[in-house]
Design an enzyme around this catalytic site. Structure first.
Site, PDB file in Angstrom:
ATOM      1  CB  SER A 292      34.311 -82.338  24.593  1.00 33.49           C
ATOM      2  OG  SER A 292      34.093 -81.202  25.409  1.00 33.49           O
ATOM      3  CE1 TYR A 305      34.407 -79.297  20.432  1.00 38.34           C
ATOM      4  CE2 TYR A 305      33.449 -79.120  22.638  1.00 38.34           C
ATOM      5  CZ  TYR A 305      34.492 -79.495  21.805  1.00 38.34           C
ATOM      6  OH  TYR A 305      35.606 -80.079  22.338  1.00 38.34           O
ATOM      7  CB  SER A 308      29.272 -82.651  16.913  1.00 38.51           C
ATOM      8  OG  SER A 308      30.145 -81.770  17.600  1.00 38.51           O
ATOM      9  CE  LYS A 309      34.754 -82.950  20.463  1.00 38.65           C
ATOM     10  NZ  LYS A 309      35.857 -83.756  19.906  1.00 38.65           N
ATOM     11  CB  THR A 340      44.645 -76.923  23.152  1.00 40.07           C
ATOM     12  OG1 THR A 340      43.219 -76.789  22.954  1.00 40.07           O
ATOM     13  CG2 THR A 340      44.929 -78.168  23.992  1.00 40.07           C
TER      14      THR A 340
END
Length: 398
Positions: A292, A305, A308-309, A340
């Site tokens: 990401s 997030y 971790s990406k 999404t």
């Protein structure tokens, strides 16, 4: 399909299942065995069992599942079974079925298995001896006679029911790939995707496989299930991510942070560790992870997030170095915010801000990301490894 010679004494396999009321109802409907001891609580209360007892053969039927799908698996002909039912099984009991090869009969090519069923307390509820004949192909396939013949590329898409995963499945199918479509919970969506792709591409092998990744062993079982369909793969696409929710740092918690790390670092590591020996080195094998833009531009409220990406990106570069000696390429696609379900709870203000930064004037679409994945999966990108391919609509250029 494994041959008789491939099996070793002491080899084991197991599966687990929680017995439900629905299981019992289906068994009664199929067999007609509505003995009150199994279906009538008042009747059972007047017996020494006190509660209804699950049919012994309901639990034992999972021996067939174990033999048919795991040990020996495809090509197994189960021709003999002894059983002793030692303890009752109740609704909501979790049973574990285990089998171990204790004897091989080379002349008739059958295996003798010691089979046991345990409850959640580790007590043996059923035991017996199974005999299973190994049925082997009568003729070698053309690919066995000439292993260098061209074949379709084979890809495993982990997380195929998500927006990006689903679009990737369609894109790779259009490119002629044979596919394994993984899902965790959304069975209906996975089966519908599999059916639609099979209709559109009838000459390709496309299968749906369920797995939930709780530990390294669960990934080993996933790979073993895939080996029922393919003896090797060329591409592994990891398109799983944890749900995006804005959580200010002061309100964040360890559980949420660790959940992101598990989905984006720990499970990908386990996946690479288990699958790297399952690739066919002749066809430019590769792993493609979905990262990401948040790894490069952290977003307020997305600490777990974004972190971790970023960890995933480091993992990709490290794996590219580690696996270069076995000719496996490892890359990632790093998209900007994509249309999404993952962003369903992202505030509209944040979405508009991303759109404004994009030189394309919109959010990324799943097809934009899938096309990048397809390129990295193809042999056209044979010289690329350790790369993080950005799909951001030009956001880094301004």
């Amino acid at each position: 399909m494994r041959r008789f010679e491939d099996f070793k004494l002491g080899e084991k396999a197991s599966l687990e299942h929680t017995i439900t009321q629905e299981d019992l109802d289906k068994f009664v409907g199929l067999t007609g065995d509505n003995n009150k001891l199994h279906v009538d609580s008042d009747f059972a209360a007047g017996t020494s069992f006190k509660k209804p007892v699950v049919h012994g053969w309901l639990g034992a039927s999972f021996i067939s599942t174990l033999i048919g799908t795991k040990l020996p698996g495809d090509g197994a002909l189960w021709f003999s079974q002894t059983l002793d039912f030692l303890l009752p099984v109740r609704i909501e009991d979790r049973i574990k079925v285990e089998a171990e090869i204790t004897q091989k009969e080379p002349r008739e090519k059958f295996l003798v298995l010691d089979v046991k069923i345990f409850n959640q307390y580790g007590q043996t509820v059923t035991k017996g001896i199974a005999k299973v004949k190994i049925i082997e192909p009568a003729l070698e396939s053309a690919s066995m006679e000439n292993p260098v013949l061209e074949r379709k590329r084979r890809a495993v898409i982990v997380g195929s029911t998500g927006g990006i995963g689903k679009e990737t499945a369609k894109t790779l199918a259009e490119a002629g790939y044979d596919l394994i479509l993984h899902y965790s919970k959304n069975r209906e969506a996975s089966e519908e995707l599999t059916r639609s792709l099979r209709r559109e591409f009838p000459l390709q092998n496309i299968f749906s496989v369920r797995a939930t990744f709780n530990d390294a062993n669960s990934i080993r079982e996933f790979k073993n299930e895939i080996s029922r369909y393919f003896d090797s793969i060329d591409v592994l696409v990891y398109s799983v991510s944890s749900k995006l929710v804005f959580v200010p740092f002061e309100q964040s918690n360890d559980e949420d942070f660790l959940r992101h790390l598990a989905a984006n670092v720990t499970v990908p590591y386990w996946m690479a560790k288990e699958f790297y020996g399952f690739f066919d080195s002749r066809y430019s094998p590769c792993m493609v992870f979905i990262s990401s833009m948040a790894a490069d531009q952290p977003v307020n409220g997305w600490l777990g997030y974004s972190t971790s990406k970023a960890g995933m990106n480091a993992l990709v570069k490290g794996l590219a170095l580690e696996l270069a000696s076995v000719k496996i390429r490892v890359n990632a696609v790093s998209p900007a915010m994509t249309e999404t379900d993952l962003i369903s709870e992202v505030p509209s203000k944040a979405r508009l801000l991303i759109e404004a930064k994009s030189l394309r004037g919109r959010l990324a679409r799943p097809a934009d990301v899938a096309n990048a994945i397809a390129f990295l999966a193809s042999q056209k990108s044979d010289y690329m490894t350790g790369e993080i391919l950005r799909v951001t609509g030009g956001q880094f250029s301004i």
